[in-house]
Design an enzyme around this catalytic site. Structure first.
Site, PDB file in Angstrom:
ATOM      1  CE1 TYR A  95     -16.277  -1.165  -6.812  1.00 28.20           C
ATOM      2  CE2 TYR A  95     -16.425  -3.226  -8.389  1.00 28.20           C
ATOM      3  CZ  TYR A  95     -16.925  -2.109  -7.820  1.00 28.20           C
ATOM      4  OH  TYR A  95     -17.817  -1.418  -8.430  1.00 28.20           O
ATOM      5  CB  ILE A 136       4.519  -4.984   7.935  1.00 26.99           C
ATOM      6  CG1 ILE A 136       4.996  -6.485   7.901  1.00 26.99           C
ATOM      7  CG2 ILE A 136       4.475  -4.386   6.542  1.00 26.99           C
ATOM      8  CD1 ILE A 136       4.051  -7.654   7.030  1.00 26.99           C
ATOM      9  CE  LYS A 152       0.739  -4.198   6.974  1.00 24.58           C
ATOM     10  NZ  LYS A 152       1.054  -3.185   5.777  1.00 24.58           N
ATOM     11  NE  ARG A 197      -4.683   1.780   2.725  1.00 28.78           N
ATOM     12  CZ  ARG A 197      -4.603   2.729   2.046  1.00 28.78           C
ATOM     13  NH1 ARG A 197      -5.177   2.951   0.868  1.00 28.78           N
ATOM     14  NH2 ARG A 197      -3.926   3.735   2.417  1.00 28.78           N
ATOM     15  CB  THR A 222      -1.055   0.012   1.314  1.00 27.56           C
ATOM     16  OG1 THR A 222      -1.736  -1.233   1.312  1.00 27.56           O
ATOM     17  CG2 THR A 222      -1.765   1.274   1.165  1.00 27.56           C
ATOM     18  CB  THR A 223       3.747   2.333   2.294  1.00 25.37           C
ATOM     19  OG1 THR A 223       2.866   2.020   3.221  1.00 25.37           O
ATOM     20  CG2 THR A 223       4.366   3.532   2.496  1.00 25.37           C
ATOM     21  CE1 TYR A 260      -2.417  -4.639   5.121  1.00 20.38           C
ATOM     22  CE2 TYR A 260      -1.805  -4.409   2.789  1.00 20.38           C
ATOM     23  CZ  TYR A 260      -1.864  -3.856   4.096  1.00 20.38           C
ATOM     24  OH  TYR A 260      -1.944  -2.565   4.323  1.00 20.38           O
TER      25      TYR A 260
END
Length: 294
Positions: A109, A206, A164, A140, A46-47, A135
């Site tokens: 989504y 993380i 994560k 999100r 993501t980052t 994850y």
């Protein structure tokens, strides 16, 4: 054996003024991390703005990170997708590029039922030899891996080894440990919850914070694992305002600005992310000064 213990950096992907990957700055950031005790590098998460990278860029960034790191620390490649075939293909490409493991986000989504998650992750795992860290970030993706689902996957799929946990609820983490009987490598996905989650058995974090404070993020984990819980707690609290500033706008907007303030890379973000607002930039600057980064 865990892929890593301690603080793995969810590394940013620097872009130049034309929004291409800035590999010079990327190399500088990778070296800065390793020189300051980062325990692993998580690339194209993501980052790292992976959702804006096309497939060619995505694989090129993983390959560059693997080569630049040169076995100094493990490299974990973000390879998730809302399409199981794409996630499988990306994971296979990461394996070919030399990554040590893959981080696979839940389908976003279109989401999935719990049975759908079992099928999705089992499918990805069948097509790779890499160990997989799942994850779980429902804020999100709108999709949560239930604790009993994770327990089923860990028990039945050999190369699913970790998670994560970015749910943001220590009750979930406790349930996860209960359901899996601790037979899982848990990493905090929230920088403000490293110590609480390690108290429940997490192997580390993380981390977004590690981009700008790699040594002390490492130390939060290392001190805890050495039994110096009070020192670990002090560091966790010391960085609390900076952690909040790093998330006062959607990640990675603030951390890109922080890296610019440190002179490591430019602030360029791919649309739809935009430049940080002035008031929030000032808040971030003050927080960085307070902990001695600036």
């Amino acid at each position: 054996m865990a892929i890593f213990t301690g603080a793995g950096v969810a590394i940013a992907t620097p872009f130049d003024e034309n929004y291409n990957i800035d590999y010079d700055s990327f190399g500088k950031l990778i070296d800065f991390q390793i020189e300051n005790k980062t325990d692993a590098i998580i690339v194209c998460g993501t980052t790292g703005e992976a959702s804006t990278l096309n497939h060619e860029e995505h694989i090129a960034a993983i390959r560059y990170c693997v080569n630049r790191t040169n076995k100094r620390v493990p490299v974990i490649a973000g390879t998730g997708s809302n399409d199981s075939r794409t996630a499988s293909w990306l994971t296979h490409q990461a394996e070919l590029a030399g990554a040590d493991a893959a981080l696979v986000v839940t389908p976003y989504y279109n989401k999935a039922t719990q049975n759908g998650l079992i099928d999705h992750y089992s499918y990805v795992a069948r097509h790779t030899n890499l160990p997989l860290i799942l994850y779980n970030v429902p804020s999100r993706t709108g999709c949560k891996i239930n604790a009993d689902t994770m327990a089923y996957l860990v028990k039945n799929v050999d190369n699913i080894v970790g998670i994560k946990d970015a749910v943001g609820d220590v009750s979930y983490t406790a349930q996860l440990m209960y359901e899996t009987q601790g037979d899982i490598d848990v990493y905090s996905g929230n920088d403000d919850m490293i110590v609480p989650m390690m108290s429940l058995g997490a192997k580390g974090v993380i981390s977004v914070l590690s981009n700008v404070a790699p040594e002390d993020t490492h130390n939060i984990c290392a001190e805890y694992m050495a039994g110096n819980v009070e020192k670990s707690r002090e560091l966790q609290i010391k960085y609390l305002e900076l952690i909040h500033a790093l998330f006062c706008e959607v990640n990675p907007i603030p951390v890109k600005k922080a890296l610019e303030l440190m002179g490591i890379c430019g602030p360029h973000l791919r649309r739809p992310l935009t430049e940080m607002e002035d008031a929030n930039t000032e808040r971030l600057r003050k927080a960085m000064i307070e902990v001695g980064i600036l």
